[in-house]
Design an enzyme around this catalytic site. Structure first.
Site, PDB file in Angstrom:
ATOM      1  N   ASP A 139       0.874  -1.169   0.000  1.00 40.60           N
ATOM      2  CA  ASP A 139       0.000   0.000   0.000  1.00 40.60           C
ATOM      3  C   ASP A 139       0.918   1.229   0.000  1.00 40.60           C
ATOM      4  OD1 ASP A 139      -2.088   1.771   0.048  1.00 40.60           O
ATOM      5  OD2 ASP A 139      -3.148   0.823   1.705  1.00 40.60           O
TER       6      ASP A 139
HETATM    7  C1  BGC Z   1      -5.066   3.336   0.075  1.00 44.16           C
HETATM    8  C2  BGC Z   1      -5.165   2.366  -1.071  1.00 44.16           C
HETATM    9  C3  BGC Z   1      -4.969   3.086  -2.371  1.00 44.16           C
HETATM   10  C4  BGC Z   1      -3.643   3.806  -2.337  1.00 44.16           C
HETATM   11  C5  BGC Z   1      -3.313   4.547  -3.626  1.00 44.16           C
HETATM   12  C6  BGC Z   1      -3.848   4.215   0.005  1.00 44.16           C
HETATM   13  O1  BGC Z   1      -3.959   5.247   0.910  1.00 44.16           O
HETATM   14  O2  BGC Z   1      -5.083   2.631   1.294  1.00 44.16           O
HETATM   15  O3  BGC Z   1      -6.409   1.732  -1.049  1.00 44.16           O
HETATM   16  O4  BGC Z   1      -5.033   2.191  -3.435  1.00 44.16           O
HETATM   17  O5  BGC Z   1      -3.661   4.740  -1.277  1.00 44.16           O
HETATM   18  O6  BGC Z   1      -4.114   5.642  -3.801  1.00 44.16           O
END
Ligand code: BGC
Length: 788
Positions: free
Chosen positions: A270
């Site tokens: 993530d």
């Molecule tokens: C989120 C993800 C997301 C990523 C990219 C993170 O803060 O938890 O779900 O895909 O950001 O935007």
């Protein structure tokens, strides 16, 4: 606490600068069949770059402003960047670009919860396929979706991005969505792996649980989705599980995901997750997104000084390249840069309505032909919520159909005086809440208008002239923070409004319909008797007003079912005690993963003792999440899991039952016995014999939905599942164990409405040993309310 503010743009710049240098020596050009040759021609620096993203692509100078990231490009080897954009309910990108008069709107589809409420894998496939088309049409490659974390607690801020409280429903809907997206050649990224069930301190919280709930619930959702769809990639979560960051846990990524489940794709972190980049690569977490210079340096140094085996890096590089060669960008797809927004809006309207759940109906819906003029109450009716907030969505569609518009489109008129009062109230509230104007983008939920309550005289007059009252309650949540108990409960003004509108209209012999335009359950038990019908719409996307009115008017017969339990009060579910329900957490949205501590001022003055529900969360409820608890312990609920009414009735008959060594099958005939055409969901639950472990009184193993059945028409649904799906996980010896004895198979209209049953015998117990992985590091006691 000293506040640290990191402006969005400066962080993006900091993250992007280091990724500019591109070596220029010649080498082979990447093809799907020469990946090893390309890897041999790569410098160590190039390899390290490839396992790190290129920084956030949010800025206006990026190719696709507002998107989440891209992979590193190495032009000399013909390796392009592939583009990653967030889902799950909308292709998240900026709709306007600098010095560009064209617009780049994407459709705001129903929230994941709404899609799960359809209990229809075909609907999930169609949503996925349409999203896959939008990603492709706009020139991108991979949708960072779906999110399949189980709804452990009603207050989790991201529940709207997740599907349900039951792993079979989650896994099957997710698999269909993934198959839909990937049918367009667009990639998916199944997230957040795993046990990511709260937003409070999400970057550091440690989910502590024993291996039975881990395997039976939290990993099960992923296991089903992986086995039934093979997503191109998986995103590990921010949190730790039993003491280890998920992106640094080889047992999770290699032993379970790859070895046990046969996952073939790429694993990425993530955004800014974890602490130790080298440990991540060593754990089989192939790509770190969006990528930081410190991560690059750490991996490079570790290979040079021998702490990280270059072969491990090569494995990850290979997976990144295998991912790249599958993409539209690699194929040189000449994208139109626009998409069929009109057709996609119709898909949103249709599936948004299919996910609407009719909770209660006392002879009120569908609205009969005599109803022409509506008294419309509740600030949400005038400011509907298409979706939740977070990276996946701004929470505003490029348009949002209000209840006013939806009712007018269907030919109803609105009480003009009431409408004018609400218009004035809303304008005043906007000024009060946003003196500087409403921000165009928000990551977390914006404050919403206070309720407006007409005077008693006004209500009496309105009840006289209007044929019915419709009142909408709204709740929105988002990424980065959880809901509070106050958000679950009604505000005093909301309760007062329902009470007053209900009395005024009932005194005039008229009815009240309450609409719930919500992210996750709210309290319903204290006021539901005051309404004549309650419609839970969740968040059906940009066509929200039209989808709801299609149900109210009877143009569509409701067929949605609750993907979670509506408890009577917060505190009834065993996880409620072990959740940060009263904790104020401060985390600037773009400060994730920077290692800073953003716990609340009040708490930070205390010594740095790990705080329960913030630094760690104990899953003391074990497997007793949602209906598994309420049903087994016979605890009263407001609305049970799987509940949803229809304008018609259905009769069930078991037509055939069989079980061989591997598979179970039950054929259920469903007949429309009422007067209106409709669709019905059949839920197949199993009660397993006790064996050596305690068992829930029922667990969902399969479900299916009929086509639209005319009155008198019937259809036979075939419900199938694996014999070993009826096994339980024995923590003592890390095995799935199928006890011998009698299994009760139930065909049901909800978890509380079993229509017919049959008993099947397993004569020989079975055991399937798996890795003894991810064991808790501390002892986890059993919550007193689930002690048997
Ligand atoms: C989120 C993800 C997301 C990523 C990219 C993170 O803060 O938890 O779900 O895909 O950001 O935007």
């Amino acid at each position: 606490m000293k506040k640290v503010f990191i402006p969005l743009c400066s962080l993006c710049v900091a993250l992007t600068v280091y990724s500019q240098s591109v070596p220029t020596t010649d080498g082979p050009t990447l093809r799907a069949d020469n990946i090893d040759e390309v890897i041999s021609a790569m410098t160590l620096e190039e390899k390290v770059h490839l396992v790190i993203g290129c920084g956030m692509s949010m800025g206006s100078d990026s190719k696709f402003p507002g998107t989440a990231g891209r992979t590193y490009d190495i032009p000399r080897l013909g390796i392009p960047s592939v583009y990653l954009a967030d889902g799950p309910h909308r292709l998240a990108m900026a709709s306007k670009r600098e010095f560009d008069s064209h617009t780049y709107y994407a459709t705001e589809f129903p929230s994941s919860t709404t899609v799960a409420a359809t209990f229809d894998t075909k609907a999930a496939f169609q949503i996925g396929q349409t999203l896959g088309t939008e990603v492709k049409d706009y020139g991108m490659d991979v949708l960072l979706a779906p999110g399949v974390n189980l709804m452990r607690n009603v207050l989790c801020g991201r529940n709207h991005e997740y599907y349900a409280e039951d792993p079979v429903l989650v896994g099957k809907i997710a698999a269909a969505y993934i198959n839909g997206v990937q049918s367009e050649g667009t990639g998916t990224c199944l997230k957040h792996f795993a046990v990511n069930n709260q937003e409070t301190n999400r970057n550091n919280n440690d989910s502590q649980l024993t291996t039975r709930p881990l395997r039976e619930l939290y990993l099960k959702c992923f296991e089903i989705a992986v086995k039934e769809s093979q997503p191109w990639s998986i995103m590990t979560a921010y949190n730790k599980v039993n003491g280890k960051y998920t992106c640094e846990d080889r047992e999770l990524t290699e032993d379970i995901l790859r070895e046990e489940w046969g996952f073939k794709g790429l694993v990425m972190s993530d955004w800014n997750a974890g602490k130790d980049a080298v440990a991540s690569i060593a754990a089989g977490n192939d790509m770190l997104q969006p990528g930081q210079e410190r991560q690059y340096n750490a991996i490079l140094e570790a290979v040079k000084d021998g702490t990280l085996d270059e072969n491990l890096l090569n494995i990850s590089v290979k997976r990144v390249l295998e991912f790249v060669v599958k993409t539209h960008t690699f194929a040189g797809y000449d994208y139109p840069n626009e998409t069929d927004l009109k057709a996609h809006a119709q898909i949103d309207r249709q599936i948004g309505a299919e996910g609407i759940v009719l909770l209660d109906n006392r002879n009120t819906l569908p609205m009969d032909g005599n109803i022409r003029q509506v008294g419309l109450y509740g600030t949400t009716s005038y400011d509907m919520i298409p979706a939740g907030m977070g990276f996946g969505s701004t929470g505003y569609g490029y348009y949002t159909v209000s209840m006013v518009e939806g009712l007018r489109n269907a030919g109803y008129t609105l009480d003009k005086g009431l409408l004018d009062s609400y218009k004035k109230h809303q304008a005043d509230e906007q000024k009060r809440l946003f003196p500087q104007g409403r921000p165009p983008f928000s990551f977390t939920p914006l404050p919403r208008a206070d309720e407006f309550i007409p005077t008693a005289d006004e209500l009496v007059a309105q009840a006289k002239v209007n044929d019915i009252a419709i009142l909408t309650l709204g709740r929105v949540s988002g990424e980065g923070c959880d809901r509070k108990i106050e958000d679950f409960n009604l505000t005093d003004k909301e309760s007062e409004l329902i009470k007053k509108v209900s009395s005024a209209y009932h005194a005039a012999g008229k009815k009240l319909v309450v609409i719930l335009n919500i992210c996750s359950p709210i309290e319903t038990a204290s006021w539901k008797e005051q309404a004549d019908a309650i419609v839970c719409a969740f968040q059906p996307g940009q066509e929200v007003g039209n989808s709801i009115v299609d149900i109210l008017s009877g143009k569509m017969n409701p067929s949605g079912k609750l993907p979670m339990t509506f408890a009577i009060k917060y505190g009834d579910a065993p996880s409620d005690a072990n959740f940060p329900f009263d904790y104020t957490f401060k985390m600037p949205s773009f400060a994730m993963g920077t290692g800073m501590n953003f716990k609340s001022d009040k708490k930070e003055t205390k010594p740095q003792e790990p705080e329960q529900n913030v630094d760690y969360t104990l899953y003391e409820e074990g497997i007793y999440v949602g209906y598994r608890y309420f049903d087994t312990f016979e605890k009263e609920v407001s609305y049970p899991f799987g509940h949803g009414l229809s304008y018609t009735t259905f009769a069930y008959t078991i037509e055939e039952v069989n079980m061989n060594d591997d598979r179970c099958c039950m054929k259920v005939n469903v007949k429309n016995t009422g007067k209106t055409a409709g669709r019905e969901v059949v839920q197949l639950y199993v009660k397993a014999p006790k064996g050596s472990m305690h068992k829930p009184s029922k667990e969902l193993k399969a479900f299916d939905k009929t086509r639209l059945l005319n009155p008198g028409e019937s259809q036979t649904l075939t419900l199938e599942w694996n014999v070993m799906d009826m096994a339980s996980f024995n923590e003592q010896n890390s095995s799935w164990e199928l006890a011998k004895g009698e299994y009760l198979w139930m065909a049901a209209a909800s978890s509380a409405d079993v229509r017919c049953t049959t008993t099947q015998k397993i004569t020989k117990a079975r055991k399937q040993k798996v890795h003894n992985a991810m064991r808790p590091q501390v002892s986890i006691s059993v919550h007193p309310i689930v002690k048997r």
